[in-house]
Design a protein around this motif. Structure first.
Motif, short mmCIF file in Angstrom:
data_model
loop_
_atom_site.label_atom_id
_atom_site.label_comp_id
_atom_site.label_asym_id
_atom_site.label_seq_id
_atom_site.Cartn_x
_atom_site.Cartn_y
_atom_site.Cartn_z
N ALA A 164 0.63 -1.34 -0.07
CA ALA A 164 -0.05 0.03 0.01
C ALA A 164 0.93 1.30 0.00
O ALA A 164 2.04 1.27 0.25
CB ALA A 164 -0.92 -0.01 1.18
N LEU A 165 0.22 2.22 -0.30
CA LEU A 165 1.27 3.67 -0.27
C LEU A 165 1.08 3.78 1.32
O LEU A 165 0.40 3.62 2.07
CB LEU A 165 0.06 4.68 -0.88
CG LEU A 165 -0.16 4.42 -2.37
CD1 LEU A 165 -0.99 5.73 -2.80
CD2 LEU A 165 1.37 4.64 -3.06
N PRO A 166 2.36 4.37 1.63
CA PRO A 166 2.51 4.82 3.07
C PRO A 166 1.51 5.97 3.37
O PRO A 166 1.07 6.92 2.40
CB PRO A 166 3.78 5.43 3.14
CG PRO A 166 4.36 5.62 1.68
CD PRO A 166 3.64 4.80 1.04
N GLY A 167 1.00 6.08 4.63
CA GLY A 167 -0.08 7.07 4.86
C GLY A 167 -0.57 6.54 6.22
O GLY A 167 -0.27 5.52 7.02
N ALA A 206 1.08 16.46 8.63
CA ALA A 206 0.74 14.68 8.81
C ALA A 206 1.22 13.79 7.69
O ALA A 206 1.91 12.67 8.03
CB ALA A 206 -0.97 14.75 8.75
N ALA A 207 1.41 14.29 6.46
CA ALA A 207 2.04 13.43 5.37
C ALA A 207 3.37 13.10 5.81
O ALA A 207 3.90 12.21 5.48
CB ALA A 207 1.66 14.13 4.22
N ARG A 208 4.20 14.27 6.21
CA ARG A 208 5.40 14.06 6.35
C ARG A 208 5.74 13.30 7.62
O ARG A 208 6.62 12.46 7.40
CB ARG A 208 6.26 15.59 6.63
CG ARG A 208 6.14 16.49 5.44
CD ARG A 208 6.90 17.79 5.56
NE ARG A 208 6.80 18.68 4.36
CZ ARG A 208 7.62 18.51 3.26
NH1 ARG A 208 8.66 17.68 3.53
NH2 ARG A 208 7.48 19.17 2.33
N ARG A 209 4.94 13.55 8.69
CA ARG A 209 4.85 12.67 10.01
C ARG A 209 4.86 11.07 9.52
O ARG A 209 5.76 10.18 9.89
CB ARG A 209 3.94 12.93 10.94
CG ARG A 209 3.95 12.09 11.99
CD ARG A 209 2.98 12.57 13.13
NE ARG A 209 1.44 12.66 12.69
CZ ARG A 209 0.82 11.50 12.32
NH1 ARG A 209 1.50 10.26 12.37
NH2 ARG A 209 -0.19 11.68 11.69
N LEU A 232 5.43 9.56 6.74
CA LEU A 232 6.51 9.25 5.99
C LEU A 232 7.52 8.79 6.88
O LEU A 232 8.36 8.02 6.74
CB LEU A 232 6.91 10.27 4.92
CG LEU A 232 6.18 9.98 3.59
CD1 LEU A 232 6.40 11.14 2.56
CD2 LEU A 232 6.34 8.53 2.88
N GLN A 233 7.85 9.77 7.62
CA GLN A 233 8.99 9.87 8.67
C GLN A 233 8.91 8.69 9.41
O GLN A 233 9.68 7.67 9.53
CB GLN A 233 9.04 11.02 9.40
CG GLN A 233 10.12 10.96 10.50
CD GLN A 233 11.40 10.77 10.37
OE1 GLN A 233 12.16 9.78 10.38
NE2 GLN A 233 11.94 11.92 9.74
N ILE A 247 11.86 8.62 5.96
CA ILE A 247 12.10 9.61 4.99
C ILE A 247 11.52 10.97 5.55
O ILE A 247 10.68 11.11 5.99
CB ILE A 247 11.81 9.30 3.55
CG1 ILE A 247 12.42 8.14 2.87
CG2 ILE A 247 11.60 10.49 2.73
CD1 ILE A 247 11.86 7.67 1.66
N SER A 248 12.76 11.78 5.56
CA SER A 248 12.09 13.14 5.80
C SER A 248 12.63 14.22 4.81
O SER A 248 13.57 13.84 4.06
CB SER A 248 12.66 13.66 7.13
OG SER A 248 14.22 13.63 7.33
#
Lengths: 229, 229
Positions: A43-46, A58-61, A63-64, A69-70
Motif C-alpha cells: 500500500a501507499l504509506p500514509g 501529517a503526510a510528512r510525519r 512518511l517519517q 524519509i524526511s
DNA sequence: TCAAAAGTGTTAACCATACACCCATGC
DNA sequence: GCATGGGTGTATGGTTAACACTTTTGA
C-alpha cells in the motif's frame, strides 16, 4: 476515551506517492500492510490525520514514521473520497506525491514486522484500497508537471550528468528525446551550473556534472522565463 | 443522536468557487452567512459532506441547495486543512471550482433570509474563514488551466462572437492579446463552428456567432492536437 | 456622417526538429 | 584497439509576433 459528534464525521487520512529514480527506472515506495484490511498487501504509506495537525505535516510525519524519509519535495495531489474506499468506515484520503533523491534517502521499515520497498512502476504488486487509482493520478501529475516545472531535479542527486537528466525525462515522459536538442535547450535556460567535476569510476569518457541552481531559476522566472521541456 | 469514535474525527466540508463571466468582468458567486461564525459575512457556497456521499456529489448538492445552480463544470481544486480554519471545530474543506454560463444560470437564494450574489473579482467584500485564500488558489488554477484546456467556453453562452472569447481570455490572463493573431490561432484549431448566425441588436456591425464543438475537439485531441493559447 | 466594433494578410524573427561524427576513457 | 557513452553544429520548416486599414451597421 471516545469522541462524540451530533452528526457523523468521516475519518481523514493522508497517503503519499513517493517517487524515486534509479539509473533507468522510476520507482515508487510501498509498505506492506501488517493488519487487516488488506493484510499483507502492499500500500501507499500514509495514515490518519491527527486532530490538530496540518495535512502536509501529517503526510510528512507518516512518511517519517513508516519509512524514515524526511526533508523531501511534497505536494498535494488530490483528495479521494468515494464512500466505500475503506471497508471499515468512511475514509477521506488527501493524497500527496513526493520526489526523493534515491541515494540520499535510505529507507528503513518502521519495525521489523513491517516491509518497506521500492517497486519499479513497470512491475507493481496488487495494491490495497484504491491505491492503484491514486498512483495512476500521481503518475499523470508527475508526467504533466515535469514538463513545465523544474521538479525533475528533486529525483536526481545533487550533481548529475546531463545524460542522466535526459534519461529521467525520457522515462517519465515515456518517449525518446534528441540528445543534442535536449542539451541545447536545458543549457540555454541558464540555471544549470557546471560544477567543474566529472564522473568517477566509469568505463568510458567521464561526463561533466551539473547542479540545479534554484536561485538562478527563480531570478529567470521573475524575468518571465517559461521552463518547458 | 450522536456518533462516537475511538479517536477524534475532523468535520469535512466542500466549498465551491463558482466563476461567471459577464461582458468584461470575471465574477464569483458568494452567499451571505446567516449564522455564526462570521454571521453576515460573505462566503463561498458549501457545507458538510454527508457520511455516504461522494465529495463531488456533495459539492453539487450544496450548490443546488444554496444557489439553485446545477449542471455546471466542476473540478476539484485543493483541500484546505489548517487546524484553525474554523473556530468551532477542526474542519477540512475540499474545495472545488466551477464555471457557469451566466445567462443560463439564474441564481436564487435558498431562502429569503439568505443572500446570494455575484461579485466582480476586482471588487470583493471581506470573506469568511480562509475563503480569500481559497479564492486566490482558484484564480491561479483558472488562469493556468484556461491556457491549455478549452474550459473557457464553459463561461460563455452557447453561441458567442470571437471578440467575446478574446475578452474572456484577456480578462482571465490579465493581458491584452492581438486580435488578428488570436483569431488566426483559435480558428486554425478547427473546433469552433460558424453557426451562420450574427449578433442581434448591436449598434455596430454585427459579429458572426461561433459555437464550441466538444466532439471535434476530442477528435483533434486524439490526433495529438495540443490546445494552447 | 460619425462612432463602434468586425474583419482581414504579410513579413520578419525566432524556435523546434532532424540529423552524424569525433572524442575521451577504461578494459 | 575496441566498446561505451560524452560531447558538439547546422540547415530547414514551422510557429509566433508585430503591425493598420477597410467594412458594416445603427444612431
Amino acid at each position: 476515551m471516545t469522541f462524540t459528534y451530533p452528526y457523523p464525521h468521516p475519518a481523514v487520512t493522508v497517503d503519499a506517492v513517493v517517487f524515486g529514480f534509479d539509473e533507468s527506472d522510476l520507482k515508487v515506495l510501498l509498505i506492506q500492510r501488517s493488519q487487516e484490511p488488506f493484510k499483507d498487501r502492499w500500500a501507499l504509506p500514509g495514515g490518519f490525520v491527527e486532530i490538530n495537525e496540518d495535512l502536509e505535516t501529517a503526510a510528512r510525519r507518516e512518511l517519517q514514521e513508516e519509512t524514515g524519509i524526511s526533508r523531501l519535495f511534497l505536494e498535494q495531489l488530490y483528495t479521494f473520497g468515494s464512500p466505500n474506499r475503506d471497508p471499515r468506515e468512511r475514509v477521506i484520503s488527501v493524497a500527496y506525491y513526493a520526489l526523493v533523491k534515491l541515494i540520499d534517502h535510505h529507507i528503513q521499515a518502521a519495525s521489523d514486522a513491517m516491509n518497506v520497498a521500492w517497486f519499479p512502476l513497470t512491475d507493481l504488486p496488487p495494491l490495497a484500497f484504491d491505491h492503484e487509482h491514486v498512483l495512476e493520478v500521481a503518475c499523470k501529475r508527475l508526467k504533466g508537471k515535469i514538463r513545465y516545472e523544474p521538479i525533475g531535479f528533486e529525483l536526481l542527486p545533487e550533481k548529475f550528468p546531463l545524460s542522466e537528466l535526459q534519461r529521467l525525462y525520457e522515462t517519465v515522459l515515456e518517449k525518446p528525446l534528441d540528445k543534442r536538442n535536449f542539451r541545447k535547450k536545458i543549457l540555454s535556460m541558464d540555471f544549470l551550473i557546471d560544477t567543474q567535476e566529472i564522473q568517477q569510476d566509469v568505463a568510458h569518457r567521464a561526463a561533466k556534472l551539473y547542479r540545479f541552481d534554484p536561485q538562478a531559476y527563480q531570478r529567470l522566472r521573475d524575468q518571465g522565463l517559461n521552463f518547458e521541456i
